[in-house]
Enzyme design. Structure first.
Site, PDB file in Angstrom:
ATOM      1  N   LYS A 121      45.092  47.656  49.004  1.00  0.00           N
ATOM      2  CA  LYS A 121      46.347  47.217  48.401  1.00  0.00           C
ATOM      3  C   LYS A 121      47.210  48.388  47.926  1.00  0.00           C
ATOM      4  CE  LYS A 121      44.221  42.933  46.714  1.00  0.00           C
ATOM      5  NZ  LYS A 121      43.757  42.196  45.503  1.00  0.00           N
TER       6      LYS A 121
ATOM      7  N   SER B 172      40.203  45.344  48.173  1.00  0.00           N
ATOM      8  CA  SER B 172      41.406  45.553  47.359  1.00  0.00           C
ATOM      9  C   SER B 172      41.865  47.004  47.286  1.00  0.00           C
ATOM     10  CB  SER B 172      41.183  45.019  45.942  1.00  0.00           C
ATOM     11  OG  SER B 172      41.179  43.609  45.935  1.00  0.00           O
TER      12      SER B 172
ATOM     13  N   TYR C 287      40.881  45.953  37.891  1.00  0.00           N
ATOM     14  CA  TYR C 287      40.898  44.553  37.466  1.00  0.00           C
ATOM     15  C   TYR C 287      41.060  44.480  35.944  1.00  0.00           C
ATOM     16  CZ  TYR C 287      39.063  43.979  42.214  1.00  0.00           C
ATOM     17  OH  TYR C 287      38.870  44.027  43.569  1.00  0.00           O
TER      18      TYR C 287
ATOM     19  N   TYR D  27      46.987  40.341  55.761  1.00  0.00           N
ATOM     20  CA  TYR D  27      46.316  40.633  54.494  1.00  0.00           C
ATOM     21  C   TYR D  27      44.803  40.750  54.681  1.00  0.00           C
ATOM     22  CZ  TYR D  27      44.516  39.813  49.773  1.00  0.00           C
ATOM     23  OH  TYR D  27      43.825  39.913  48.582  1.00  0.00           O
TER      24      TYR D  27
ATOM     25  N   VAL E  22      35.909  44.533  46.045  1.00  0.00           N
ATOM     26  CA  VAL E  22      34.711  43.727  45.827  1.00  0.00           C
ATOM     27  C   VAL E  22      33.578  44.054  46.794  1.00  0.00           C
ATOM     28  CG1 VAL E  22      35.926  41.821  44.725  1.00  0.00           C
ATOM     29  CG2 VAL E  22      35.634  41.818  47.207  1.00  0.00           C
TER      30      VAL E  22
END
Length: 315
Positions: free
Chosen positions: A74, A71, A251, A199, A269
């Site tokens: 992103k 992530s 998160y 992705y 993660v």
């Protein structure tokens, strides 16, 4: 800036000891297993690298360990999509608010403003952003992303970890469900499998703490490469990314991290955390054992302690 450099010298003195103390926090976490390939990571690994705008650095622990961005990627695909399309186009399809839900939840897609992801750092938003990267094919889009990441990392030869990519692609059914929901609501186009290929590939780009610190340093310098002086990212888009990192980057623990560390950050993660001290330092951390919120147990502990000791909080 001189004061920050002097304090980096101070960091070097106690960093190895503090890292070993924080490493103990890994015992309270678990390595991610829902992506099977990630479960192979060493649970007690912990590394950190800090880099300032003058090229001075400090590091400790397992900072040469390679891991996939997950992530963390992103943040930079959002920036590239903004550079490709502009704010109006991107935020016409993705919102700007925290969700309060898990990063892979579909709940708010149906209950609130149907079909529009709340922000670009949850899976639904990041998948939508991935569809907005310019390119005539998934391969061209992925190549553009990889080249952009390499430039931000100072020319590092970053690569996609193909084993992790395959593992994500073969087990990513929840992300497929999210994607088909987005298609149904007119948010996502380009074909679900094509978009997910892009992705999953940018999530599977492999890096070290040093690479993360170098990428973070560009953000710390408002988008300017600290070596060449070239503007790699418009300052406005750094502002946007920085705000999302504060509000959504850790998160459902983003508020807690903002209070305890006070730094823009994005976790993944795989146990990576990218963070920075604006105008001063880029920081990369890896610690694969994750807490209940999906962040590195040991990495969060170390960063919070560092920020408090060095008075780095933006607040």
């Amino acid at each position: 800036m001189t004061n920050k450099q002097a304090r980096l010298d101070e960091v070097r003195q106690f960093l190895p000891e503090w890292l070993e103390q924080s490493r103990q926090e890994a015992a309270f976490g678990e390595v991610a297993s829902y992506i099977p390939e990630l479960s192979k990571a060493r649970r007690d690994a912990l590394g950190i690298h800090l880099l300032d705008l003058s090229g001075n650095s400090a590091s400790a622990g397992d900072c040469d360990t390679t891991f996939t961005l997950q992530s963390i990627s992103k943040v930079f695909t959002l920036i590239l999509a903004l550079m490709d399309n502009g704010e109006e186009a991107v935020f016409g399809r993705v919102g700007m608010e925290p969700t309060g839900d898990n990063f892979n939840s579909m709940l708010k897609l149906e209950l609130v403003r149907p079909g529009i992801p709340f922000n670009p750092l949850i899976n639904a938003g990041a998948i939508t952003v991935s569809s907005m990267i310019k390119g005539s094919s998934p391969e061209e889009k992925s190549a553009r992303i990889l080249e952009f990441f390499r430039r931000l990392a100072g020319g590092s030869e970053l690569q996609v970890n193909e084993a992790v990519y395959r593992s994500e692609y073969e087990t990513g059914n929840l992300n497929r469900s999210i994607s088909y929901f987005l298609v149904e609501n007119g948010v996502l186009d380009g074909g679900v499998e094509n978009v997910l290929s892009v992705y999953f590939r940018h999530c599977s780009i492999e890096a070290t703490c040093r690479d993360l610190a170098r990428m973070a340093l560009v953000l710390a310098g408002d988008g300017t490469d600290p070596v060449s002086g070239e503007e790699l990212i418009p300052r406005r888009y750094v502002q946007i990314a920085k705000t999302f990192m504060i509000t959504c980057g850790m998160y459902n623990a983003s508020g807690e991290f903002a209070i305890k560390a006070g730094l823009p950050a994005k976790s993944g993660v795989s146990g990576g955390i990218l963070t920075f001290v604006p105008g001063a330092l880029g920081i990369g951390v890896v610690g694969p054992a994750l807490n209940a919120k999906g962040n590195s147990s040991a990495g969060v502990h170390l960063l919070e302690r560092l920020s408090q000791r060095m008075d780095w909080s933006l607040f």
